[in-house]
Design a protein around this motif. Structure first.
Motif, short mmCIF file in Angstrom:
data_model
loop_
_atom_site.label_atom_id
_atom_site.label_comp_id
_atom_site.label_asym_id
_atom_site.label_seq_id
_atom_site.Cartn_x
_atom_site.Cartn_y
_atom_site.Cartn_z
N PHE A 5 0.82 -1.20 0.00
CA PHE A 5 0.00 0.00 0.00
C PHE A 5 0.85 1.26 0.00
O PHE A 5 1.99 1.28 0.49
CB PHE A 5 -0.96 -0.02 1.19
N VAL A 6 0.30 2.32 -0.56
CA VAL A 6 0.98 3.60 -0.70
C VAL A 6 1.55 4.07 0.64
O VAL A 6 2.68 4.55 0.71
CB VAL A 6 0.01 4.66 -1.29
N GLY A 7 0.79 3.89 1.72
CA GLY A 7 1.23 4.35 3.03
C GLY A 7 2.54 3.75 3.48
O GLY A 7 3.29 4.36 4.25
N SER A 8 2.87 2.56 2.99
CA SER A 8 4.12 1.92 3.40
C SER A 8 5.33 2.41 2.61
O SER A 8 6.46 2.18 3.02
CB SER A 8 4.01 0.40 3.28
N LEU A 9 5.10 3.09 1.50
CA LEU A 9 6.21 3.55 0.65
C LEU A 9 6.31 5.07 0.54
O LEU A 9 7.34 5.59 0.13
CB LEU A 9 6.07 2.98 -0.76
N MET A 10 5.26 5.78 0.88
CA MET A 10 5.23 7.22 0.66
C MET A 10 6.31 7.94 1.46
O MET A 10 6.74 7.48 2.51
CB MET A 10 3.86 7.80 1.00
N SER A 11 6.72 9.07 0.94
CA SER A 11 7.65 9.95 1.63
C SER A 11 6.88 10.81 2.61
O SER A 11 5.85 11.38 2.27
CB SER A 11 8.38 10.86 0.63
N SER A 12 7.38 10.85 3.82
CA SER A 12 6.76 11.66 4.85
C SER A 12 7.85 11.98 5.87
O SER A 12 8.71 11.13 6.09
CB SER A 12 5.62 10.87 5.50
N PRO A 13 7.94 13.14 6.45
CA PRO A 13 6.93 14.19 6.42
C PRO A 13 6.88 14.90 5.07
O PRO A 13 7.80 14.77 4.27
CB PRO A 13 7.40 15.16 7.51
N VAL A 14 5.82 15.62 4.88
CA VAL A 14 5.61 16.37 3.65
C VAL A 14 6.10 17.79 3.88
O VAL A 14 5.78 18.41 4.90
CB VAL A 14 4.11 16.41 3.30
N TYR A 15 6.87 18.29 2.94
CA TYR A 15 7.30 19.68 3.01
C TYR A 15 6.27 20.51 2.27
O TYR A 15 5.93 20.21 1.13
CB TYR A 15 8.70 19.84 2.41
N ILE A 115 3.94 10.08 -2.75
CA ILE A 115 4.60 8.91 -3.32
C ILE A 115 5.20 9.35 -4.64
O ILE A 115 4.56 10.06 -5.42
CB ILE A 115 3.69 7.68 -3.45
N THR A 116 6.44 8.95 -4.86
CA THR A 116 7.18 9.40 -6.04
C THR A 116 7.71 8.21 -6.83
O THR A 116 7.74 7.08 -6.33
CB THR A 116 8.37 10.29 -5.63
N THR A 117 8.15 8.50 -8.03
CA THR A 117 8.77 7.45 -8.82
C THR A 117 10.03 6.94 -8.12
O THR A 117 10.36 5.77 -8.24
CB THR A 117 9.10 7.94 -10.24
N THR A 118 10.70 7.79 -7.37
CA THR A 118 11.87 7.37 -6.60
C THR A 118 11.46 6.36 -5.53
O THR A 118 12.16 5.36 -5.32
CB THR A 118 12.56 8.59 -5.97
N ASP A 119 10.34 6.61 -4.84
CA ASP A 119 9.85 5.66 -3.84
C ASP A 119 9.55 4.31 -4.48
O ASP A 119 9.89 3.25 -3.93
CB ASP A 119 8.58 6.18 -3.16
N LEU A 120 8.91 4.34 -5.64
CA LEU A 120 8.57 3.09 -6.33
C LEU A 120 9.81 2.35 -6.80
O LEU A 120 9.91 1.13 -6.65
CB LEU A 120 7.64 3.38 -7.51
N THR A 121 10.78 3.08 -7.32
CA THR A 121 12.02 2.47 -7.78
C THR A 121 12.79 1.86 -6.62
O THR A 121 13.32 0.75 -6.72
CB THR A 121 12.90 3.52 -8.50
N ALA A 122 12.84 2.57 -5.49
CA ALA A 122 13.54 2.04 -4.31
C ALA A 122 12.88 0.75 -3.84
O ALA A 122 13.57 -0.22 -3.50
CB ALA A 122 13.54 3.08 -3.19
N TYR A 123 11.56 0.72 -3.85
CA TYR A 123 10.84 -0.50 -3.45
C TYR A 123 11.16 -1.65 -4.41
O TYR A 123 11.50 -2.76 -3.97
CB TYR A 123 9.34 -0.25 -3.40
N LEU A 124 11.06 -1.39 -5.70
CA LEU A 124 11.32 -2.45 -6.67
C LEU A 124 12.75 -2.96 -6.59
O LEU A 124 13.00 -4.15 -6.79
CB LEU A 124 11.01 -1.97 -8.09
N SER A 125 13.68 -2.09 -6.28
CA SER A 125 15.08 -2.51 -6.21
C SER A 125 15.34 -3.46 -5.06
O SER A 125 16.32 -4.20 -5.07
CB SER A 125 16.01 -1.30 -6.12
N THR A 126 14.45 -3.47 -4.06
CA THR A 126 14.62 -4.39 -2.93
C THR A 126 13.84 -5.68 -3.10
O THR A 126 14.04 -6.63 -2.35
CB THR A 126 14.19 -3.72 -1.60
N THR A 127 12.94 -5.72 -4.08
CA THR A 127 12.09 -6.90 -4.24
C THR A 127 12.36 -7.69 -5.50
O THR A 127 11.94 -8.84 -5.61
CB THR A 127 10.59 -6.52 -4.24
N GLU A 128 13.02 -7.09 -6.45
CA GLU A 128 13.26 -7.76 -7.74
C GLU A 128 14.75 -7.95 -7.97
O GLU A 128 15.56 -7.09 -7.61
CB GLU A 128 12.69 -6.90 -8.88
#
Length: 133
Positions: A5-15, A115-128
Protein backbone atom coordinates in the motif's frame (compact mmCIF):
# COMPACT_ATOMS: atom_id res chain seq x y z
CA UNK A 1 2.24 -5.10 -5.87
CA UNK A 2 -1.49 -5.20 -5.17
CA UNK A 3 -0.77 -6.20 -1.57
CA UNK A 4 1.62 -3.28 -0.93
CA UNK A 5 0.00 0.00 0.00
CA UNK A 6 0.98 3.60 -0.70
CA UNK A 7 1.23 4.35 3.03
CA UNK A 8 4.12 1.92 3.40
CA UNK A 9 6.21 3.55 0.65
CA UNK A 10 5.23 7.22 0.66
CA UNK A 11 7.65 9.95 1.63
CA UNK A 12 6.76 11.66 4.85
CA UNK A 13 6.93 14.19 6.42
CA UNK A 14 5.61 16.37 3.65
CA UNK A 15 7.30 19.68 3.01
CA UNK A 16 4.68 22.33 2.39
CA UNK A 17 4.42 26.01 1.59
CA UNK A 18 1.52 28.44 1.32
CA UNK A 19 0.49 29.88 -2.04
CA UNK A 20 2.03 33.26 -1.17
CA UNK A 21 5.50 31.74 -0.64
CA UNK A 22 8.09 33.16 -3.00
CA UNK A 23 9.43 30.90 -5.72
CA UNK A 24 12.89 31.50 -4.30
CA UNK A 25 11.92 30.26 -0.83
CA UNK A 26 10.11 27.23 -2.26
CA UNK A 27 13.15 26.39 -4.38
CA UNK A 28 15.46 26.77 -1.40
CA UNK A 29 13.27 24.39 0.62
CA UNK A 30 13.31 21.83 -2.18
CA UNK A 31 17.09 22.09 -2.54
CA UNK A 32 17.69 21.94 1.22
CA UNK A 33 15.62 18.77 1.61
CA UNK A 34 16.67 17.28 -1.74
CA UNK A 35 13.09 16.84 -2.91
CA UNK A 36 11.60 17.14 -6.39
CA UNK A 37 8.31 18.73 -5.40
CA UNK A 38 6.70 20.74 -2.67
CA UNK A 39 3.04 20.72 -1.70
CA UNK A 40 1.08 23.97 -1.52
CA UNK A 41 -1.47 24.03 1.29
CA UNK A 42 -3.95 26.48 2.77
CA UNK A 43 -4.24 27.51 6.40
CA UNK A 44 -6.13 24.31 7.17
CA UNK A 45 -3.43 22.08 5.60
CA UNK A 46 -5.76 21.30 2.69
CA UNK A 47 -4.13 20.74 -0.66
CA UNK A 48 -4.12 23.78 -2.95
CA UNK A 49 -1.48 22.70 -5.45
CA UNK A 50 1.94 21.27 -6.15
CA UNK A 51 5.11 22.75 -7.58
CA UNK A 52 7.79 20.50 -9.04
CA UNK A 53 11.34 20.83 -10.25
CA UNK A 54 9.88 20.69 -13.77
CA UNK A 55 7.78 23.77 -12.97
CA UNK A 56 10.99 25.60 -12.02
CA UNK A 57 12.58 24.57 -15.32
CA UNK A 58 9.62 26.10 -17.17
CA UNK A 59 9.99 29.35 -15.20
CA UNK A 60 13.67 29.60 -16.10
CA UNK A 61 13.11 28.60 -19.74
CA UNK A 62 10.50 31.33 -20.14
CA UNK A 63 12.98 34.03 -19.08
CA UNK A 64 13.97 35.81 -15.92
CA UNK A 65 11.26 35.22 -13.32
CA UNK A 66 9.76 38.08 -11.37
CA UNK A 67 11.75 38.25 -8.10
CA UNK A 68 8.47 38.73 -6.26
CA UNK A 69 6.71 35.80 -7.95
CA UNK A 70 4.96 33.35 -5.67
CA UNK A 71 4.28 29.66 -6.04
CA UNK A 72 0.65 30.51 -6.84
CA UNK A 73 1.82 31.85 -10.19
CA UNK A 74 3.25 28.51 -11.38
CA UNK A 75 1.82 25.73 -9.22
CA UNK A 76 -0.42 23.03 -10.65
CA UNK A 77 -3.85 23.28 -9.08
CA UNK A 78 -5.65 20.41 -10.80
CA UNK A 79 -3.86 17.84 -8.64
CA UNK A 80 -4.64 14.15 -8.78
CA UNK A 81 -4.12 12.44 -5.43
CA UNK A 82 -4.21 9.05 -3.75
CA UNK A 83 -4.69 7.66 -0.27
CA UNK A 84 -2.39 5.69 2.04
CA UNK A 85 -4.64 2.64 1.70
CA UNK A 86 -4.46 2.58 -2.11
CA UNK A 87 -2.36 -0.18 -3.67
CA UNK A 88 1.03 0.78 -5.00
CA UNK A 89 0.02 -0.78 -8.32
CA UNK A 90 -2.94 1.60 -8.66
CA UNK A 91 -0.80 4.60 -7.70
CA UNK A 92 1.86 3.58 -10.24
CA UNK A 93 -0.82 3.21 -12.92
CA UNK A 94 -2.10 6.74 -12.15
CA UNK A 95 1.42 8.15 -12.35
CA UNK A 96 2.11 6.44 -15.67
CA UNK A 97 -1.26 7.41 -17.16
CA UNK A 98 -0.76 11.10 -16.33
CA UNK A 99 3.01 11.31 -16.66
CA UNK A 100 3.51 12.29 -13.01
CA UNK A 101 6.57 11.71 -10.87
CA UNK A 102 4.88 12.91 -7.64
CA UNK A 103 1.48 11.94 -6.28
CA UNK A 104 0.23 13.60 -3.07
CA UNK A 105 -1.27 11.27 -0.48
CA UNK A 106 -4.31 12.51 1.42
CA UNK A 107 -6.11 11.49 4.59
CA UNK A 108 -9.50 13.03 4.00
CA UNK A 109 -8.48 16.46 2.73
CA UNK A 110 -5.17 16.74 4.61
CA UNK A 111 -1.88 15.95 2.89
CA UNK A 112 0.02 13.26 4.79
CA UNK A 113 2.66 12.21 2.27
CA UNK A 114 3.84 12.02 -1.31
CA UNK A 115 4.60 8.91 -3.32
CA UNK A 116 7.18 9.40 -6.04
CA UNK A 117 8.77 7.45 -8.82
CA UNK A 118 11.87 7.37 -6.60
CA UNK A 119 9.85 5.66 -3.84
CA UNK A 120 8.57 3.09 -6.33
CA UNK A 121 12.02 2.47 -7.78
CA UNK A 122 13.54 2.04 -4.31
CA UNK A 123 10.84 -0.50 -3.45
CA UNK A 124 11.32 -2.45 -6.67
CA UNK A 125 15.08 -2.51 -6.21
CA UNK A 126 14.62 -4.39 -2.93
CA UNK A 127 12.09 -6.90 -4.24
CA UNK A 128 13.26 -7.76 -7.74
CA UNK A 129 16.50 -9.29 -8.97
CA UNK A 130 18.36 -7.06 -11.41
CA UNK A 131 17.83 -7.85 -15.05
CA UNK A 132 19.90 -8.81 -16.92
CA UNK A 133 21.85 -10.65 -14.24
Amino acid sequence: MDDVFVGSLMSSPVYTVSNDTSLQNAGETMREHEIGSIIVVGDDDHLEGIITATDFIHVVAEGDPDPNATVASVMSTDVITTTASESVQTAADIMIEHGFDHLPVLDGEVVIGVITTTDLTAYLSTTEDPSPS
